[in-house]
Write an enzyme that holds these catalytic residues in place. Sequence first.
Site: not given
Ligand code: XIL
Length: 298
Positions: A127, A169, A206, A234, A236
């Site tokens: 990020e 990422n 996401h 990641e 969802d």
């Molecule tokens: C999130 C986790 O799922 C949570 O448990 C934590 O509180 C915050 O981070 N992008 C990412 C992940 O790269 O590391 C994040 O994970 C979600 C967004």
Amino acid sequence: ATTLGASAAQSGRYFGAAVAAAKLSDSTYVSILDREFSMVTPENEMKMDATEPSQGQFNYTNADRIVNHALGAGMRMRGHTLAWYQQQPGWMQSMEGSALRQALINHITQVAGHYSGKIYAWDVVNEAFADGGSGGRRDSNLQRTGNDWIEVAFRTARAADPVAKLCYNDYNIEDWSAAKTQGVYRMVQDFKSRGVPIDCVGFQSHFGSGGPPSSFQTTLTNFAALGVDVQLTELDIAQASSSAYAATTRACVNVPRCTGITTWGIRDTDSWRSGENPLLFDGNGNKKAAYNGVLDAL
Ligand code: XIL
């Protein structure tokens, strides 16, 4: 095949999940993990605040629990993440300049070195690009050490672990027309042209209830054409419709260098977005309709 991992393996891909160390004592959770998945990403346990809570004092207890479980069960590991503007330990949040640069280099050397030989791919940098229309870097203490901080991170990771694939990422880089996507694309193009060691790009994925942007497969294809693997890291999707999950899965399967898909958790109740029921298993561990959408698309 009858599981996510086995179905993905039919085309040489993996299917992964984000895992929390604290849930490894939940037998329902572990039975789904071991049955369905072939790749594991620690949800929080390899972040900078977890692995180096005090400067120079490294703690691998919870990350090692996940790694030992995954490797012992024949799964592979994605490391997440060596450098990020969030979830930094307090001591690092207040650092800047050359002291922060050196602390970052030491952090990457130590953590990637500790796990060398056990990691399929590392999210070296997470990020680092800004949202909105600039296409530029996100402001952070790391960015303020100099625009070359990302390539320093990748070169340091390569020296510490010559085998792991090294990935950039990010989120909201799935739509080809987005300025953020274009900014990351230009960085990867520049790294490849100058020999900076980058092997892959992770698309967090996401998504809202509509699923992926229509250009997602184009984005994956265009990045792959730069000479990197691509992964959905990641995934969802709000409300987890079967059609949105199937479209997402097809975007990866249609791109030869899309090597795998990871969902950010296992059951809806495990999700950081639990209010949106965004995953493939319900709170009781039962397969949802979206599970079959994915299985049929793999
Ligand atoms: C999130 C986790 O799922 C949570 O448990 C934590 O509180 C915050 O981070 N992008 C990412 C992940 O790269 O590391 C994040 O994970 C979600 C967004």
